[in-house]
Design a protein around this motif. Structure first.
Motif, PDB file in Angstrom:
ATOM      1  N   LYS A 127      -2.154  -2.539  -9.133  1.00 12.42           N
ATOM      2  CA  LYS A 127      -1.880  -1.325  -8.353  1.00 12.42           C
ATOM      3  C   LYS A 127      -2.574  -1.389  -6.994  1.00 12.42           C
ATOM      4  N   ILE A 128      -3.798  -1.907  -6.988  1.00 13.91           N
ATOM      5  CA  ILE A 128      -4.554  -2.031  -5.742  1.00 13.91           C
ATOM      6  C   ILE A 128      -3.815  -2.956  -4.778  1.00 13.91           C
ATOM      7  N   CYS A 129      -3.355  -4.088  -5.283  1.00 17.38           N
ATOM      8  CA  CYS A 129      -2.617  -5.039  -4.430  1.00 17.38           C
ATOM      9  C   CYS A 129      -1.359  -4.396  -3.861  1.00 17.38           C
ATOM     10  N   GLY A 130      -0.621  -3.673  -4.689  1.00 12.88           N
ATOM     11  CA  GLY A 130       0.592  -3.012  -4.220  1.00 12.88           C
ATOM     12  C   GLY A 130       0.311  -1.963  -3.160  1.00 12.88           C
ATOM     13  N   THR A 131      -0.747  -1.196  -3.344  1.00 12.36           N
ATOM     14  CA  THR A 131      -1.111  -0.173  -2.366  1.00 12.36           C
ATOM     15  C   THR A 131      -1.580  -0.823  -1.066  1.00 12.36           C
ATOM     16  N   PHE A 132      -2.321  -1.919  -1.179  1.00 12.84           N
ATOM     17  CA  PHE A 132      -2.765  -2.665  -0.004  1.00 12.84           C
ATOM     18  C   PHE A 132      -1.560  -3.129   0.818  1.00 12.84           C
ATOM     19  N   VAL A 133      -0.595  -3.758   0.169  1.00 18.95           N
ATOM     20  CA  VAL A 133       0.611  -4.254   0.852  1.00 18.95           C
ATOM     21  C   VAL A 133       1.366  -3.101   1.505  1.00 18.95           C
ATOM     22  N   HIS A 134       1.578  -2.036   0.757  1.00 22.77           N
ATOM     23  CA  HIS A 134       2.307  -0.873   1.275  1.00 22.77           C
ATOM     24  C   HIS A 134       1.605  -0.293   2.509  1.00 22.77           C
ATOM     25  N   THR A 135       0.283  -0.224   2.458  1.00 23.98           N
ATOM     26  CA  THR A 135      -0.488   0.349   3.563  1.00 23.98           C
ATOM     27  C   THR A 135      -0.412  -0.518   4.811  1.00 23.98           C
ATOM     28  N   PHE A 136      -0.715  -1.804   4.673  1.00 19.51           N
ATOM     29  CA  PHE A 136      -0.844  -2.655   5.857  1.00 19.51           C
ATOM     30  C   PHE A 136       0.476  -3.217   6.379  1.00 19.51           C
ATOM     31  N   ASN A 137       1.540  -3.131   5.602  1.00 24.27           N
ATOM     32  CA  ASN A 137       2.841  -3.544   6.137  1.00 24.27           C
ATOM     33  C   ASN A 137       3.500  -2.432   6.946  1.00 24.27           C
ATOM     34  N   GLY A 138       2.918  -1.240   6.905  1.00 23.77           N
ATOM     35  CA  GLY A 138       3.443  -0.109   7.664  1.00 23.77           C
ATOM     36  C   GLY A 138       2.696   0.086   8.976  1.00 23.77           C
ATOM     37  N   GLU A 139       3.068   1.148   9.678  1.00 21.65           N
ATOM     38  CA  GLU A 139       2.412   1.510  10.945  1.00 21.65           C
ATOM     39  C   GLU A 139       0.958   1.884  10.673  1.00 21.65           C
ATOM     40  N   PRO A 140       0.040   1.626  11.547  1.00 23.24           N
ATOM     41  CA  PRO A 140       0.204   0.956  12.831  1.00 23.24           C
ATOM     42  C   PRO A 140      -0.044  -0.555  12.771  1.00 23.24           C
ATOM     43  N   TRP A 141      -0.299  -1.091  11.560  1.00 18.06           N
ATOM     44  CA  TRP A 141      -0.661  -2.509  11.441  1.00 18.06           C
ATOM     45  C   TRP A 141       0.554  -3.433  11.482  1.00 18.06           C
ATOM     46  N   ASN A 142       1.607  -3.074  10.781  1.00 15.25           N
ATOM     47  CA  ASN A 142       2.842  -3.872  10.756  1.00 15.25           C
ATOM     48  C   ASN A 142       2.608  -5.330  10.346  1.00 15.25           C
ATOM     49  N   ASP A 143       1.709  -5.517   9.351  1.00 15.00           N
ATOM     50  CA  ASP A 143       1.464  -6.860   8.826  1.00 15.00           C
ATOM     51  C   ASP A 143       2.650  -7.306   7.970  1.00 15.00           C
ATOM     52  N   LYS A 144       2.590  -8.517   7.490  1.00 14.61           N
ATOM     53  CA  LYS A 144       3.674  -9.084   6.675  1.00 14.61           C
ATOM     54  C   LYS A 144       3.110  -9.610   5.347  1.00 14.61           C
ATOM     55  N   TRP A 145       2.345  -8.769   4.651  1.00 12.95           N
ATOM     56  CA  TRP A 145       1.754  -9.163   3.378  1.00 12.95           C
ATOM     57  C   TRP A 145       2.810  -9.272   2.298  1.00 12.95           C
ATOM     58  N   THR A 146       2.654 -10.253   1.419  1.00 18.07           N
ATOM     59  CA  THR A 146       3.402 -10.298   0.160  1.00 18.07           C
ATOM     60  C   THR A 146       2.414  -9.924  -0.931  1.00 18.07           C
ATOM     61  N   ASN A 147       2.923  -9.534  -2.077  1.00 18.03           N
ATOM     62  CA  ASN A 147       2.032  -9.209  -3.193  1.00 18.03           C
ATOM     63  C   ASN A 147       1.198 -10.425  -3.592  1.00 18.03           C
ATOM     64  N   GLU A 148       1.793 -11.612  -3.528  1.00 19.76           N
ATOM     65  CA  GLU A 148       1.082 -12.828  -3.924  1.00 19.76           C
ATOM     66  C   GLU A 148      -0.091 -13.112  -2.985  1.00 19.76           C
ATOM     67  N   ARG A 149       0.132 -13.001  -1.666  1.00 18.64           N
ATOM     68  CA  ARG A 149      -0.945 -13.259  -0.702  1.00 18.64           C
ATOM     69  C   ARG A 149      -2.025 -12.186  -0.785  1.00 18.64           C
ATOM     70  N   ALA A 150      -1.626 -10.952  -0.995  1.00 18.19           N
ATOM     71  CA  ALA A 150      -2.599  -9.870  -1.147  1.00 18.19           C
ATOM     72  C   ALA A 150      -3.471 -10.118  -2.372  1.00 18.19           C
ATOM     73  N   HIS A 151      -2.855 -10.582  -3.446  1.00 19.46           N
ATOM     74  CA  HIS A 151      -3.602 -10.874  -4.679  1.00 19.46           C
ATOM     75  C   HIS A 151      -4.683 -11.921  -4.404  1.00 19.46           C
ATOM     76  N   VAL A 152      -4.308 -13.016  -3.753  1.00 20.30           N
ATOM     77  CA  VAL A 152      -5.270 -14.087  -3.447  1.00 20.30           C
ATOM     78  C   VAL A 152      -6.360 -13.568  -2.509  1.00 20.30           C
ATOM     79  N   TYR A 153      -5.950 -12.859  -1.465  1.00 22.61           N
ATOM     80  CA  TYR A 153      -6.880 -12.326  -0.468  1.00 22.61           C
ATOM     81  C   TYR A 153      -7.910 -11.397  -1.113  1.00 22.61           C
ATOM     82  N   LEU A 154      -7.451 -10.436  -1.883  1.00 22.82           N
ATOM     83  CA  LEU A 154      -8.359  -9.468  -2.495  1.00 22.82           C
ATOM     84  C   LEU A 154      -9.168 -10.081  -3.635  1.00 22.82           C
ATOM     85  N   GLN A 155      -8.591 -11.027  -4.347  1.00 20.09           N
ATOM     86  CA  GLN A 155      -9.313 -11.708  -5.439  1.00 20.09           C
ATOM     87  C   GLN A 155     -10.555 -12.415  -4.907  1.00 20.09           C
ATOM     88  N   ASP A 156     -10.452 -12.997  -3.724  1.00 25.30           N
ATOM     89  CA  ASP A 156     -11.613 -13.661  -3.125  1.00 25.30           C
ATOM     90  C   ASP A 156     -12.791 -12.696  -2.978  1.00 25.30           C
TER      91      ASP A 156
END
Length: 144
Positions: A12-41
């Motif tokens: 759920k945390i990964c999904g919320t992270f992706v939803h948050t940062f792929n939107g305004e004002p950041w407009n990132d291009k996170w995938t769930n897989e990359r968010a998982h690796v990033y946050l797992q670290d």
């Protein structure tokens, strides 16, 4: 409601992270897989601390941080703090920061530090909490 980080909430945390940062004002291009690796670290860091914010069973946001040594004593470095767009401006970010600062005080930490972007809403958010930027520091990177 603020809760200590739990591995059972990680997807759920990964999904919320992706939803948050792929939107305004950041407009990132996170995938769930990359968010998982990033946050797992962050979770795997030796002195990780994390909190989640909940609204009637719905994840509103989270903060990931870690304690690190500094010359003047231990400090907490905030790696990520995010609140879903539908829960922003409702006090969840403040509550997450309160939890981190409470932990810092109880643990005898001397500072709470973080990086954020100038010109982003987060810059003003942290400023309202008394955080100040140091002109003597620069975030630097080199794209390879």
């Amino acid at each position: 409601m603020i809760k200590d980080f739990s591995v059972k909430d990680f997807q759920k945390i990964c999904g919320t992270f992706v939803h948050t940062f792929n939107g305004e004002p950041w407009n990132d291009k996170w995938t769930n897989e990359r968010a998982h690796v990033y946050l797992q670290d962050f979770i795997e860091s030796k002195r990780f601390i994390g909190y989640t914010a909940w609204d009637d069973g719905i994840l509103a946001g989270a903060v990931f941080a870690h304690v690190r040594a500094f010359y003047s004593g231990d400090e907490i470095f905030i790696d990520e703090l995010f609140v879903s767009p539908s829960h922003q401006r409702k006090g969840y970010g403040m509550a997450l920061m309160d939890a981190v600062e409470k932990f810092a005080k109880e643990s005898g930490c001397v500072n709470v530090t973080l990086f954020t972007g100038r010109g982003k809403p987060s810059f003003n958010f942290y400023g309202k909490r008394g955080y100040r930027s140091l002109d003597s520091l620069a975030f630097m990177y080199k794209h390879i």
